[in-house]
Design a protein around this motif. Sequence first.
Motif, PDB file in Angstrom:
ATOM      1  N   LEU A 240       0.991  -1.081  -0.071  1.00  0.00           N
ATOM      2  CA  LEU A 240      -0.063  -0.092   0.029  1.00  0.00           C
ATOM      3  C   LEU A 240       0.857   1.219   0.056  1.00  0.00           C
ATOM      4  O   LEU A 240       1.834   1.151   0.658  1.00  0.00           O
ATOM      5  CB  LEU A 240      -0.819   0.151   1.283  1.00  0.00           C
ATOM      6  N   ALA A 241       0.490   2.041  -0.899  1.00  0.00           N
ATOM      7  CA  ALA A 241       1.591   3.526  -1.026  1.00  0.00           C
ATOM      8  C   ALA A 241       0.649   4.685  -0.500  1.00  0.00           C
ATOM      9  O   ALA A 241      -0.339   4.974  -0.959  1.00  0.00           O
ATOM     10  CB  ALA A 241       2.098   3.660  -2.232  1.00  0.00           C
ATOM     11  N   PHE A 242       0.944   5.273   0.743  1.00  0.00           N
ATOM     12  CA  PHE A 242       0.593   6.483   1.254  1.00  0.00           C
ATOM     13  C   PHE A 242       1.554   7.757   0.897  1.00  0.00           C
ATOM     14  O   PHE A 242       2.440   7.665   0.290  1.00  0.00           O
ATOM     15  CB  PHE A 242       0.368   6.399   2.785  1.00  0.00           C
ATOM     16  N   VAL A 243       1.050   8.847   1.322  1.00  0.00           N
ATOM     17  CA  VAL A 243       1.953   9.993   1.095  1.00  0.00           C
ATOM     18  C   VAL A 243       1.998  10.761   2.418  1.00  0.00           C
ATOM     19  O   VAL A 243       1.417  10.811   3.306  1.00  0.00           O
ATOM     20  CB  VAL A 243       1.107  11.031   0.252  1.00  0.00           C
ATOM     21  N   THR A 244       3.334  11.206   2.781  1.00  0.00           N
ATOM     22  CA  THR A 244       3.892  12.043   3.992  1.00  0.00           C
ATOM     23  C   THR A 244       4.229  13.406   3.582  1.00  0.00           C
ATOM     24  O   THR A 244       4.678  13.363   2.348  1.00  0.00           O
ATOM     25  CB  THR A 244       4.604  11.106   4.882  1.00  0.00           C
TER      26      THR A 244
ATOM     27  N   PHE B 105       5.569   4.769   1.771  1.00  0.00           N
ATOM     28  CA  PHE B 105       5.444   6.159   1.837  1.00  0.00           C
ATOM     29  C   PHE B 105       6.128   7.136   0.853  1.00  0.00           C
ATOM     30  O   PHE B 105       7.053   6.689   0.607  1.00  0.00           O
ATOM     31  CB  PHE B 105       5.634   6.817   3.097  1.00  0.00           C
ATOM     32  N   PHE B 106       5.304   7.841  -0.020  1.00  0.00           N
ATOM     33  CA  PHE B 106       6.073   8.708  -0.703  1.00  0.00           C
ATOM     34  C   PHE B 106       6.138  10.182   0.205  1.00  0.00           C
ATOM     35  O   PHE B 106       5.118  10.412   0.737  1.00  0.00           O
ATOM     36  CB  PHE B 106       5.115   9.312  -1.966  1.00  0.00           C
ATOM     37  N   GLU B 107       7.364  10.847  -0.013  1.00  0.00           N
ATOM     38  CA  GLU B 107       7.482  12.183   0.533  1.00  0.00           C
ATOM     39  C   GLU B 107       7.145  13.307  -0.374  1.00  0.00           C
ATOM     40  O   GLU B 107       7.848  13.479  -1.120  1.00  0.00           O
ATOM     41  CB  GLU B 107       8.790  12.221   1.338  1.00  0.00           C
ATOM     42  N   TYR B 108       6.098  14.008  -0.076  1.00  0.00           N
ATOM     43  CA  TYR B 108       5.504  14.882  -1.134  1.00  0.00           C
ATOM     44  C   TYR B 108       6.226  16.489  -0.447  1.00  0.00           C
ATOM     45  O   TYR B 108       6.301  16.397   0.791  1.00  0.00           O
ATOM     46  CB  TYR B 108       4.070  15.193  -1.113  1.00  0.00           C
ATOM     47  N   PRO B 109       5.979  17.564  -1.299  1.00  0.00           N
ATOM     48  CA  PRO B 109       6.665  18.613  -0.494  1.00  0.00           C
ATOM     49  C   PRO B 109       5.489  19.229   0.506  1.00  0.00           C
ATOM     50  O   PRO B 109       4.374  18.760   0.362  1.00  0.00           O
ATOM     51  CB  PRO B 109       6.503  19.665  -1.826  1.00  0.00           C
ATOM     52  N   LYS B 110       6.220  19.808   1.380  1.00  0.00           N
ATOM     53  CA  LYS B 110       5.243  20.547   2.573  1.00  0.00           C
ATOM     54  C   LYS B 110       4.395  21.634   2.083  1.00  0.00           C
ATOM     55  O   LYS B 110       4.778  22.086   0.862  1.00  0.00           O
ATOM     56  CB  LYS B 110       6.089  21.112   3.527  1.00  0.00           C
ATOM     57  N   GLY B 111       3.222  21.731   2.840  1.00  0.00           N
ATOM     58  CA  GLY B 111       2.391  22.674   2.359  1.00  0.00           C
ATOM     59  C   GLY B 111       1.167  22.409   1.498  1.00  0.00           C
ATOM     60  O   GLY B 111       0.394  23.228   1.076  1.00  0.00           O
ATOM     61  N   LEU B 112       1.302  21.022   1.048  1.00  0.00           N
ATOM     62  CA  LEU B 112      -0.077  20.711   0.241  1.00  0.00           C
ATOM     63  C   LEU B 112      -1.432  20.489   0.951  1.00  0.00           C
ATOM     64  O   LEU B 112      -1.158  20.440   2.105  1.00  0.00           O
ATOM     65  CB  LEU B 112       0.321  19.380  -0.608  1.00  0.00           C
TER      66      LEU B 112
END
Length: 197
Positions: free
Chosen positions: A18-22, A75-82
């Motif tokens: 399972l792939a989530f976003v942080t 987990f994928f690490e997305y940019p902050k502030g989304l």
Amino acid sequence: MTQVLELPSQLTRGVDHLAFVTDNMPMTMDFYTQVLQMRLVHVRRVPFERDRGQPPYDNLRHYFFDMGNDSLLAFFEYPKGLDRQNRDLPGGMQHLAFNVLPEKFDDAVQHVRASGVEVIGPMSLGGRFWSAYFYDPNGIRLELTTNRATEPSTVVQSVYQTEEEARSELNTLFTDSAMVDKWIAHMPIKGQQVSNP
């Protein structure tokens, strides 16, 4: 004589990952390795590829944890502030439930609490389900669940229903009894012998 329900061959054999976003990988790593005691097993960067449905950012961290039973949590690490995802809208993922052996369930819930995480439950949800809920630091709703039924069964077998139970629910979805019959014919029914060709 016991009726044998023939099911089509299974295409899948469970969850690979399972792939989530942080937006905070170190915080996520701490939570999953300490609170849920999962091992970090793979770390990488993922280049952006157009038209593959993958994250729209280049060179993202994509880290994998062993969640047991030969399956991974990523987990994928997305940019902050989304903007944050809303789990209660169509297309969102409402929650993730981890199966825990009955003899380890109470200790698992206690460990999560002792880690400073607020836990709702444990509580009986009817049938075999006994669950406790909490949130990870990304706002993902998590569940620890176990089977406290007296009859031993697999996870999948534990949710089989009688024909009457299934029919009663399907009648709330379909007004055409032929549609209800169609779906009942494809479901494994509690008490029927099931075979996979």
